[in-house]
Design an enzyme around this catalytic site. Structure first.
Site: not given
Ligand code: 6PG
Length: 469
Positions: A130, A184, A188
């Protein structure tokens, strides 16, 4: 002269893969990247500068140029493509080599892949990463799951590239199997919740308080200077200042109000339902993305469903202050929901999750990093078996101090006809959790009435059924 062999390989040289690999190179490891796109392979070598780095489009060359046992990470879009890439490597990798999936893969896919590769004596880790593109480049939060021995193989590299809080790297072994991807996914889910809470607070401050974008910028800047300090509040602050480079005024006013999603928030809700763990703020956030997508239906309903709501007026300063406490309350309950889901998943899936370690590695690098996470870490340090963050004595005090503000905010929003699905859900979660006797005795009675589903009593042991009149 023998050919240079590389410490670490990456499949997928998109923004995330390339940035992660450059981060690895920065820390003194030699790196090789594989991408079907020759331009991306060349760009890697240029960007790596003097670091030992190579880009290639050929699977066989890629695998042959890695030191054994090989460490190969995939940063490709989650889904079928991960299986395709794994299959394309299997021809060349050998027993003991390690494949790491760093994408947002669904945890059940990770379990399946792990079993498949174990049969072929190839090690596999499902690793949550992330922090977006910047995090990958300069320090993400990393959530690895799988075999501990496989993690140990790559631990020095992951610890080197992870974000640091003080000296502490934001990476820790999460547990066996798909633990890393599960953690993870819930990260999210929490991310969805916090983002929607911020969106609702923006709506209320703007529509009830009449704050301009500049005033919103100031309000969120002040929030970020205090107990709400977090990456998401920080970027929200910055967003209100961004000028529109395709027109006049601020960009935020020109962005279409339809939120997309790639699935991780929805999976969190779905899986929480499967485990019977309530995560209403996250559910609300997923629902609001769905409602946002019904743009044309909403526009069509504006006139017909105009009910002429109006909120009583409030001083801007007062509203900004109330909102700070309300958000703090809602943030705490959102993390509490996510953590309680993780605790349950740990049992159901026998992950052996360490809640303190999760809070610790989320303090830096990731999207939900926040000052609050140090308090969460401490809560689990004080009590490893904490059932819910709401009953940590410290958090209980914070919630008691701030709940009135959230109630006031929600009342104001209801009067004004402003939807507050996640703010309200955060409050209802708290109120339900602290209610000794909920009205679900009636639901049990109804179930027994129409379906002879039986019920339990509060005054006698056993299972009962009544022939209802
Ligand atoms: C992270 C984010 C990354 C991504 C999301 C966006 O932790 O770096 O969460 O994994 O930006 O998955 O998710 P959506 O497109 O579902 O909003």
């Amino acid at each position: 002269m023998s050919e240079q062999l590389y410490d670490f390989g990456m499949v997928g040289l998109g923004v995330m893969g390339r940035n992660f690999l450059l981060n690895v190179a920065d820390h003194g490891f030699s790196v090789i990247g594989l991408d079907r796109d020759a331009e991306k392979a060349t760009a890697l070598e240029v960007e790596a500068g003097t670091h030992p780095a190579k880009g290639t489009t050929d699977n066989q060359t890629f695998v042959a140029l890695l030191k054994k046992p090989r460490i190969i990470m995939l940063l490709v879009p989650a889904g079928k493509i991960v299986d395709v890439v794994i299959e394309s490597l299997l021809e060349f990798v050998e027993e003991g080599d390690l494949i790491i999936d760093g994408g947002n893969s669904f945890f059940e896919d990770t379990d399946r892949r792990m079993a498949y590769l174990a049969e072929r004596k190839v090690r596999f880790l499902g690793v949550g990463v992330s922090g977006g593109a910047k995090g990958a480049r300069f320090g993400p939060s990393i959530m690895p799951g799988g075999l501990l021995a496989a993690y140990d193989q790559v631990k020095p590299i992951l610890e080197a590239v992870a974000a640091k809080v003080g000296e502490d790297p934001c990476v820790a072994f999460m547990g066996k199997g798909s633990a890393g991807n599960y953690v993870k996914m819930v990260h999210n889910g929490i991310e969805y919740g916090l983002m929607q809470l911020l969106a609702e607070s923006y709506d209320i401050l703007r529509r009830i308080g009449g704050l301009t974008n500049d005033e919103l910028h100031e309000a969120f800047r002040s929030y970020n200077a205090g107990r709400l300090q977090s990456f998401l509040v920080e970027i929200t602050t910055a967003i209100f200042k961004q000028e529109d480079d395709l027109g006049s005024g601020q960009l935020i006013d020109r962005i279409l109000d339809k939120a997309k999603q790639k699935g991780t928030g929805k999976w969190t809700s779905q899986n929480a339902m499967d485990f019977g763990i309530p995560v209403p703020t996250i559910d609300g956030a997923v629902t609001m993305r769905g409602l946002s997508s019904l743009k044309q239906e909403r526009l069509d309903a504006v006139e017909l469903l105009n009910v002429g709501t109006s909120a009583s007026s409030v001083e801007k300063k007062q509203l900004i202050k109330e909102m700070e406490a309300a958000l703090y309350f809602a943030f705490i309950t959102t993390y509490a929901q996510g953590m309680s889901l993780l605790a349950e998943a740990s049992q159901e899936k026998e992950y052996g999750l360490d809640m303190e370690a999760i809070a610790r590695i989320w303090r830096g690098g990731c999207i939900i990093r926040a000052a609050l996470l140090e308090d969460i870490r401490q809560a689990y340090q004080n009590n490893r078996d904490l059932k819910n963050l709401l009953v940590d004595p410290n958090f209980a005090d914070h919630l008691k101090e701030t709940h009135v503000s959230l109630r006031t905010i929600v009342k104001r929003a209801i009067d004004a006809g402003i939807p507050t699905l996640t703010l309200s859900a955060s409050l209802a979660y708290f109120d339900a959790y602290r209610t000794g006797r909920l009205p679900l005795n009636l639901v049990q009675a109804q179930r027994d009435y129409f379906g002879s589903h039986t019920y339990e009593r509060i005054d006698q042991e056993g299972i009962f059924h009544t022939e209802w009149e």
